[in-house]
Scaffold this motif. Structure first.
Motif, PDB file in Angstrom:
ATOM      1  N   ALA A   1       0.837  -1.207   0.000  1.00 59.46           N
ATOM      2  CA  ALA A   1       0.000   0.000   0.000  1.00 59.46           C
ATOM      3  C   ALA A   1       0.869   1.254   0.000  1.00 59.46           C
ATOM      4  O   ALA A   1       0.572   2.232  -0.697  1.00 59.46           O
ATOM      5  N   LEU A   2       1.947   1.228   0.760  1.00 66.37           N
ATOM      6  CA  LEU A   2       2.866   2.372   0.793  1.00 66.37           C
ATOM      7  C   LEU A   2       3.539   2.575  -0.561  1.00 66.37           C
ATOM      8  O   LEU A   2       3.607   3.701  -1.067  1.00 66.37           O
ATOM      9  N   ILE A   3       4.011   1.484  -1.169  1.00 62.66           N
ATOM     10  CA  ILE A   3       4.637   1.574  -2.492  1.00 62.66           C
ATOM     11  C   ILE A   3       3.651   2.152  -3.501  1.00 62.66           C
ATOM     12  O   ILE A   3       3.973   3.073  -4.263  1.00 62.66           O
ATOM     13  N   ALA A   4       2.435   1.598  -3.518  1.00 67.31           N
ATOM     14  CA  ALA A   4       1.419   2.068  -4.473  1.00 67.31           C
ATOM     15  C   ALA A   4       1.087   3.542  -4.249  1.00 67.31           C
ATOM     16  O   ALA A   4       0.947   4.307  -5.209  1.00 67.31           O
ATOM     17  N   THR A   5       0.979   3.947  -2.988  1.00 64.11           N
ATOM     18  CA  THR A   5       0.653   5.340  -2.684  1.00 64.11           C
ATOM     19  C   THR A   5       1.763   6.276  -3.129  1.00 64.11           C
ATOM     20  O   THR A   5       1.517   7.269  -3.830  1.00 64.11           O
ATOM     21  N   VAL A   6       2.990   5.983  -2.727  1.00 64.58           N
ATOM     22  CA  VAL A   6       4.124   6.861  -3.056  1.00 64.58           C
ATOM     23  C   VAL A   6       4.281   7.011  -4.565  1.00 64.58           C
ATOM     24  O   VAL A   6       4.393   8.135  -5.084  1.00 64.58           O
ATOM     25  N   PHE A   7       4.246   5.904  -5.270  1.00 62.62           N
ATOM     26  CA  PHE A   7       4.488   5.987  -6.713  1.00 62.62           C
ATOM     27  C   PHE A   7       3.279   6.513  -7.474  1.00 62.62           C
ATOM     28  O   PHE A   7       3.425   7.130  -8.523  1.00 62.62           O
ATOM     29  N   SER A   8       2.088   6.322  -6.946  1.00 62.41           N
ATOM     30  CA  SER A   8       0.910   6.937  -7.544  1.00 62.41           C
ATOM     31  C   SER A   8       0.978   8.455  -7.418  1.00 62.41           C
ATOM     32  O   SER A   8       0.656   9.185  -8.359  1.00 62.41           O
ATOM     33  N   VAL A   9       1.407   8.939  -6.256  1.00 64.77           N
ATOM     34  CA  VAL A   9       1.552  10.387  -6.050  1.00 64.77           C
ATOM     35  C   VAL A   9       2.639  10.940  -6.967  1.00 64.77           C
ATOM     36  O   VAL A   9       2.455  11.982  -7.606  1.00 64.77           O
ATOM     37  N   LEU A  10       3.774  10.238  -7.063  1.00 64.49           N
ATOM     38  CA  LEU A  10       4.838  10.693  -7.961  1.00 64.49           C
ATOM     39  C   LEU A  10       4.376  10.711  -9.415  1.00 64.49           C
ATOM     40  O   LEU A  10       4.682  11.642 -10.170  1.00 64.49           O
TER      41      LEU A  10
ATOM     42  N   VAL B   1      -0.349  17.781  -4.260  1.00 61.80           N
ATOM     43  CA  VAL B   1       0.391  16.682  -3.640  1.00 61.80           C
ATOM     44  C   VAL B   1      -0.299  16.209  -2.358  1.00 61.80           C
ATOM     45  O   VAL B   1      -0.462  15.009  -2.136  1.00 61.80           O
ATOM     46  N   ILE B   2      -0.746  17.144  -1.534  1.00 59.23           N
ATOM     47  CA  ILE B   2      -1.426  16.772  -0.279  1.00 59.23           C
ATOM     48  C   ILE B   2      -2.703  15.993  -0.569  1.00 59.23           C
ATOM     49  O   ILE B   2      -2.958  14.952   0.037  1.00 59.23           O
ATOM     50  N   SER B   3      -3.504  16.479  -1.518  1.00 58.05           N
ATOM     51  CA  SER B   3      -4.752  15.767  -1.831  1.00 58.05           C
ATOM     52  C   SER B   3      -4.461  14.395  -2.420  1.00 58.05           C
ATOM     53  O   SER B   3      -5.162  13.419  -2.119  1.00 58.05           O
ATOM     54  N   ALA B   4      -3.409  14.286  -3.228  1.00 58.07           N
ATOM     55  CA  ALA B   4      -3.050  12.987  -3.808  1.00 58.07           C
ATOM     56  C   ALA B   4      -2.600  12.008  -2.723  1.00 58.07           C
ATOM     57  O   ALA B   4      -2.984  10.832  -2.735  1.00 58.07           O
ATOM     58  N   ILE B   5      -1.789  12.486  -1.777  1.00 64.42           N
ATOM     59  CA  ILE B   5      -1.328  11.612  -0.689  1.00 64.42           C
ATOM     60  C   ILE B   5      -2.516  11.107   0.122  1.00 64.42           C
ATOM     61  O   ILE B   5      -2.625   9.910   0.414  1.00 64.42           O
ATOM     62  N   VAL B   6      -3.420  12.012   0.467  1.00 64.60           N
ATOM     63  CA  VAL B   6      -4.569  11.625   1.298  1.00 64.60           C
ATOM     64  C   VAL B   6      -5.485  10.657   0.562  1.00 64.60           C
ATOM     65  O   VAL B   6      -5.849   9.596   1.084  1.00 64.60           O
ATOM     66  N   THR B   7      -5.857  10.984  -0.671  1.00 64.69           N
ATOM     67  CA  THR B   7      -6.849  10.157  -1.372  1.00 64.69           C
ATOM     68  C   THR B   7      -6.276   8.845  -1.876  1.00 64.69           C
ATOM     69  O   THR B   7      -6.896   7.796  -1.720  1.00 64.69           O
ATOM     70  N   ARG B   8      -5.085   8.885  -2.471  1.00 58.66           N
ATOM     71  CA  ARG B   8      -4.497   7.632  -2.952  1.00 58.66           C
ATOM     72  C   ARG B   8      -4.110   6.751  -1.771  1.00 58.66           C
ATOM     73  O   ARG B   8      -4.289   5.538  -1.800  1.00 58.66           O
ATOM     74  N   GLY B   9      -3.570   7.371  -0.712  1.00 55.01           N
ATOM     75  CA  GLY B   9      -3.240   6.610   0.487  1.00 55.01           C
ATOM     76  C   GLY B   9      -4.471   5.963   1.093  1.00 55.01           C
ATOM     77  O   GLY B   9      -4.449   4.796   1.485  1.00 55.01           O
ATOM     78  N   ALA B  10      -5.572   6.721   1.165  1.00 57.82           N
ATOM     79  CA  ALA B  10      -6.813   6.183   1.719  1.00 57.82           C
ATOM     80  C   ALA B  10      -7.278   4.976   0.913  1.00 57.82           C
ATOM     81  O   ALA B  10      -7.686   3.950   1.481  1.00 57.82           O
ATOM     82  N   ARG B  11      -7.188   5.065  -0.401  1.00 55.99           N
ATOM     83  CA  ARG B  11      -7.629   3.959  -1.245  1.00 55.99           C
ATOM     84  C   ARG B  11      -6.781   2.704  -1.010  1.00 55.99           C
ATOM     85  O   ARG B  11      -7.302   1.628  -0.738  1.00 55.99           O
ATOM     86  N   PHE B  12      -5.469   2.843  -1.121  1.00 53.13           N
ATOM     87  CA  PHE B  12      -4.603   1.664  -1.029  1.00 53.13           C
ATOM     88  C   PHE B  12      -4.547   1.090   0.387  1.00 53.13           C
ATOM     89  O   PHE B  12      -4.531  -0.137   0.560  1.00 53.13           O
TER      90      PHE B  12
END
Length: 196
Positions: A56-65, A140-151
């Protein structure tokens, strides 16, 4: 073509290099690729539930990038890169419809609904955010929150319920996510109506 991309992505989950492929797919999904990272994430987390949080962390970080890359494409190179990419995936009409009635607040709302529910597709919104010159920090903040929440939600569900929840996720999570997105959109419309 989409089915063969889907099957290829699913096959990656069985490789020893699956975590690397998850990072790659999560990155390109947010800017240029059509198949969501969930297709790779779900079987990986089921096969090794003890690594679900790591995945989940990998998916979140690279999705945000990847989202930042999409933002950059929209901001700096729409004509040269973004338009051909959107045309190739058949998303240019969707993009143009969104762009026509765009406001800053609407793009921020789409970042939330797209990041969590893929509504509209994430790559469309990341590119649109760059075109609309959405503040990169807010993006970036919205991407971290939403993608992180999903994964991380998916990781929690898979760790708690295992294989039983997989079919539910594959068939109904999209509907639930769209319902949440619809509630957010309704709340936004109500707020705009009451403040004007």
């Amino acid at each position: 073509m989409l089915r063969s991309l889907y099957n290829w992505t699913m096959a990656l989950s069985a490789r020893k290099s699956a975590a690397v492929w998850l990072a790659v797919i999560a990155f390109v999904e947010s800017s240029v690729f059509l198949v969501p990272a969930d297709v790779l994430f779900l079987p990986m987390a089921l096969a090794r539930p003890e690594r679900a949080w790591r995945y989940a962390l990998i998916a979140t970080v690279f999705s945000v990038l990847g989202g930042i890359a999409g933002w950059g494409i929209g901001y700096f190179a729409f004509d040269a890169l973004a338009e051909p990419i959107l045309q190739f995936w058949g998303k240019l009409d969707t993009f143009n419809e969104l762009k026509a009635g765009i406001t800053y607040e609407a793009v921020v709302l789409m970042l939330v609904t797209s990041g969590f529910a893929h509504l509209p597709p994430i790559k469309v919104v990341t590119i649109l955010s760059g075109v609309a010159h959405i503040n990169l920090g807010l993006f970036v903040i919205s991407a971290i929150v939403t993608r992180g929440a999903r994964f991380f939600l998916l990781a929690w569900l898979l760790r708690r319920y295992g294989e039983d929840i997989r079919h539910f996720i594959e068939k109904r999570l999209g509907l639930i996510a769209m319902a949440v997105a619809a509630v957010l959109i309704a709340a936004y419309v109500t707020y705009k109506f009451l403040t004007h």
